[in-house]
Design a protein around this motif. Structure first.
Motif, PDB file in Angstrom:
ATOM      1  N   MET A   1       0.837  -1.184   0.000  1.00 54.56           N
ATOM      2  CA  MET A   1       0.000   0.000   0.000  1.00 54.56           C
ATOM      3  C   MET A   1       0.886   1.254   0.000  1.00 54.56           C
ATOM      4  SD  MET A   1      -2.931   1.137  -0.316  1.00 54.56           S
ATOM      5  CE  MET A   1      -4.304   0.146   0.056  1.00 54.56           C
ATOM      6  N   ALA A   2       1.943   1.230   0.796  1.00 56.27           N
ATOM      7  CA  ALA A   2       2.844   2.391   0.837  1.00 56.27           C
ATOM      8  C   ALA A   2       3.455   2.643  -0.537  1.00 56.27           C
ATOM      9  CB  ALA A   2       3.934   2.186   1.887  1.00 56.27           C
ATOM     10  N   ASP A   3       3.884   1.575  -1.232  1.00 53.70           N
ATOM     11  CA  ASP A   3       4.464   1.742  -2.564  1.00 53.70           C
ATOM     12  C   ASP A   3       3.466   2.385  -3.522  1.00 53.70           C
ATOM     13  OD1 ASP A   3       6.853   0.635  -1.758  1.00 53.70           O
ATOM     14  OD2 ASP A   3       6.395  -1.362  -2.542  1.00 53.70           O
ATOM     15  N   PHE A   4       2.198   1.999  -3.432  1.00 56.76           N
ATOM     16  CA  PHE A   4       1.169   2.591  -4.282  1.00 56.76           C
ATOM     17  C   PHE A   4       1.058   4.096  -4.035  1.00 56.76           C
ATOM     18  CE2 PHE A   4      -3.253   4.093  -4.493  1.00 56.76           C
ATOM     19  CZ  PHE A   4      -3.434   4.039  -5.866  1.00 56.76           C
ATOM     20  N   PHE A   5       0.926   4.507  -2.761  1.00 54.42           N
ATOM     21  CA  PHE A   5       0.777   5.935  -2.471  1.00 54.42           C
ATOM     22  C   PHE A   5       2.027   6.723  -2.847  1.00 54.42           C
ATOM     23  CE2 PHE A   5      -2.944   4.708   0.005  1.00 54.42           C
ATOM     24  CZ  PHE A   5      -3.822   5.707  -0.382  1.00 54.42           C
ATOM     25  N   HIS A   6       3.197   6.138  -2.643  1.00 54.39           N
ATOM     26  CA  HIS A   6       4.428   6.841  -3.020  1.00 54.39           C
ATOM     27  C   HIS A   6       4.553   6.962  -4.536  1.00 54.39           C
ATOM     28  CE1 HIS A   6       6.162   7.552   0.889  1.00 54.39           C
ATOM     29  NE2 HIS A   6       5.885   6.304   1.248  1.00 54.39           N
ATOM     30  N   SER A   7       3.923   6.069  -5.293  1.00 55.42           N
ATOM     31  CA  SER A   7       3.996   6.154  -6.752  1.00 55.42           C
ATOM     32  C   SER A   7       3.067   7.218  -7.312  1.00 55.42           C
ATOM     33  CB  SER A   7       3.673   4.797  -7.383  1.00 55.42           C
ATOM     34  OG  SER A   7       2.291   4.513  -7.307  1.00 55.42           O
ATOM     35  N   ILE A   8       2.060   7.644  -6.547  1.00 50.27           N
ATOM     36  CA  ILE A   8       1.102   8.633  -7.063  1.00 50.27           C
ATOM     37  C   ILE A   8       1.187   9.971  -6.334  1.00 50.27           C
ATOM     38  CG2 ILE A   8      -0.502   6.877  -7.901  1.00 50.27           C
ATOM     39  CD1 ILE A   8      -2.245   7.509  -5.413  1.00 50.27           C
ATOM     40  N   GLY A   9       2.201  10.138  -5.481  1.00 52.95           N
ATOM     41  CA  GLY A   9       2.358  11.416  -4.784  1.00 52.95           C
ATOM     42  C   GLY A   9       3.340  11.321  -3.639  1.00 52.95           C
ATOM     43  N   THR A  10       3.316  12.332  -2.804  1.00 50.07           N
ATOM     44  CA  THR A  10       4.215  12.404  -1.651  1.00 50.07           C
ATOM     45  C   THR A  10       3.411  12.230  -0.375  1.00 50.07           C
ATOM     46  OG1 THR A  10       5.662  13.927  -2.841  1.00 50.07           O
ATOM     47  CG2 THR A  10       5.898  13.857  -0.454  1.00 50.07           C
ATOM     48  N   VAL A  11       3.777  11.227   0.403  1.00 46.08           N
ATOM     49  CA  VAL A  11       3.122  10.950   1.682  1.00 46.08           C
ATOM     50  C   VAL A  11       4.090  11.327   2.797  1.00 46.08           C
ATOM     51  CG1 VAL A  11       2.099   9.167   3.149  1.00 46.08           C
ATOM     52  CG2 VAL A  11       1.885   9.007   0.671  1.00 46.08           C
ATOM     53  N   THR A  12       3.615  12.116   3.735  1.00 51.24           N
ATOM     54  CA  THR A  12       4.429  12.472   4.896  1.00 51.24           C
ATOM     55  C   THR A  12       3.597  12.274   6.160  1.00 51.24           C
ATOM     56  OG1 THR A  12       3.798  14.799   4.736  1.00 51.24           O
ATOM     57  CG2 THR A  12       5.843  14.167   3.647  1.00 51.24           C
ATOM     58  N   THR A  30      -0.195  12.311  12.477  1.00 52.50           N
ATOM     59  CA  THR A  30      -0.918  13.002  11.407  1.00 52.50           C
ATOM     60  C   THR A  30      -0.248  12.690  10.080  1.00 52.50           C
ATOM     61  OG1 THR A  30       0.347  15.010  11.870  1.00 52.50           O
ATOM     62  CG2 THR A  30      -1.844  14.876  12.815  1.00 52.50           C
ATOM     63  N   MET A  31      -1.076  12.477   9.054  1.00 50.02           N
ATOM     64  CA  MET A  31      -0.617  12.124   7.725  1.00 50.02           C
ATOM     65  C   MET A  31      -1.025  13.221   6.749  1.00 50.02           C
ATOM     66  SD  MET A  31      -1.690  10.812   4.517  1.00 50.02           S
ATOM     67  CE  MET A  31      -3.293  10.123   4.727  1.00 50.02           C
ATOM     68  N   SER A  32      -0.143  13.483   5.778  1.00 51.95           N
ATOM     69  CA  SER A  32      -0.453  14.405   4.690  1.00 51.95           C
ATOM     70  C   SER A  32      -0.107  13.726   3.371  1.00 51.95           C
ATOM     71  CB  SER A  32       0.354  15.707   4.831  1.00 51.95           C
ATOM     72  OG  SER A  32      -0.005  16.389   6.003  1.00 51.95           O
ATOM     73  N   PHE A  33      -0.817  14.116   2.313  1.00 49.04           N
ATOM     74  CA  PHE A  33      -0.591  13.535   0.989  1.00 49.04           C
ATOM     75  C   PHE A  33      -0.728  14.630  -0.059  1.00 49.04           C
ATOM     76  CE2 PHE A  33      -2.479  11.682  -2.909  1.00 49.04           C
ATOM     77  CZ  PHE A  33      -1.421  10.866  -3.277  1.00 49.04           C
ATOM     78  N   GLU A  34       0.267  14.707  -0.949  1.00 47.88           N
ATOM     79  CA  GLU A  34       0.237  15.652  -2.071  1.00 47.88           C
ATOM     80  C   GLU A  34       0.361  14.832  -3.351  1.00 47.88           C
ATOM     81  OE1 GLU A  34      -0.378  19.017  -3.973  1.00 47.88           O
ATOM     82  OE2 GLU A  34      -0.175  19.052  -1.798  1.00 47.88           O
ATOM     83  N   PRO A  35      -0.716  14.750  -4.177  1.00 48.73           N
ATOM     84  CA  PRO A  35      -0.654  13.908  -5.376  1.00 48.73           C
ATOM     85  C   PRO A  35       0.288  14.486  -6.433  1.00 48.73           C
ATOM     86  CG  PRO A  35      -2.699  15.150  -5.358  1.00 48.73           C
ATOM     87  CD  PRO A  35      -2.002  15.434  -4.056  1.00 48.73           C
ATOM     88  N   ASN A  36       0.922  13.597  -7.205  1.00 49.48           N
ATOM     89  CA  ASN A  36       1.675  14.034  -8.379  1.00 49.48           C
ATOM     90  C   ASN A  36       0.715  14.008  -9.578  1.00 49.48           C
ATOM     91  OD1 ASN A  36       1.451  11.312  -9.150  1.00 49.48           O
ATOM     92  ND2 ASN A  36       3.538  10.798  -8.508  1.00 49.48           N
ATOM     93  N   GLU A  37       1.247  14.179 -10.793  1.00 48.08           N
ATOM     94  CA  GLU A  37       0.376  14.220 -11.979  1.00 48.08           C
ATOM     95  C   GLU A  37      -0.411  12.927 -12.144  1.00 48.08           C
ATOM     96  OE1 GLU A  37       2.427  15.367 -15.531  1.00 48.08           O
ATOM     97  OE2 GLU A  37       3.236  17.178 -14.620  1.00 48.08           O
ATOM     98  N   GLN A  38       0.235  11.792 -11.878  1.00 48.29           N
ATOM     99  CA  GLN A  38      -0.458  10.505 -12.004  1.00 48.29           C
ATOM    100  C   GLN A  38      -1.590  10.412 -10.974  1.00 48.29           C
ATOM    101  OE1 GLN A  38       2.057   7.060 -11.580  1.00 48.29           O
ATOM    102  NE2 GLN A  38       0.340   5.650 -11.642  1.00 48.29           N
ATOM    103  N   GLY A  39      -1.329  10.847  -9.748  1.00 43.34           N
ATOM    104  CA  GLY A  39      -2.354  10.831  -8.713  1.00 43.34           C
ATOM    105  C   GLY A  39      -3.526  11.731  -9.050  1.00 43.34           C
ATOM    106  N   GLU A  40      -3.229  12.926  -9.568  1.00 46.32           N
ATOM    107  CA  GLU A  40      -4.297  13.847  -9.959  1.00 46.32           C
ATOM    108  C   GLU A  40      -5.137  13.247 -11.083  1.00 46.32           C
ATOM    109  OE1 GLU A  40      -2.278  17.493 -10.815  1.00 46.32           O
ATOM    110  OE2 GLU A  40      -2.172  18.067  -8.691  1.00 46.32           O
TER     111      GLU A  40
END
Length: 84
Positions: A1-12, A30-40
């Motif tokens: 699951m972590a690999d999936f989220f890291h492939s579509i954006g930045t998870v911190t 607390t978790m934050s997520f910023e999608p990259n172009e693929q995630g968007e």
């Protein structure tokens, strides 16, 4: 699951506090997520500082034998409703 989220954006994330007693450890983080172009392109959206609580129970050998997880979804941004 972590690999999936890291492939579509930045998870911190950051640990807000941690409590250990007997065979239990509780993390509030607390978790934050910023999608990259693929995630968007997949319809993912940015989330910031979503509170999560994990409770772990360990056996005598130090292995995790139970996990309880709670994510405070009310703090997640809600996508717009579909067009009518």
């Amino acid at each position: 699951m972590a690999d999936f989220f890291h492939s579509i954006g930045t998870v911190t994330g950051k640990i807000d506090y941690q409590v250990a007693e007997d065979d239990m450890v509780v993390n509030r983080w607390t978790m934050s997520f910023e999608p990259n172009e693929q995630g968007e392109a997949m319809g993912m959206f940015a989330v910031k500082d979503v509170p999560i609580i994990n409770v772990f129970r360990f056996n005598d050998e130090g292995k995790i034998v139970e996990i309880w997880n709670h994510r405070h979804d009310v703090d997640l941004p809600q996508p717009p409703p579909p067009p009518q």
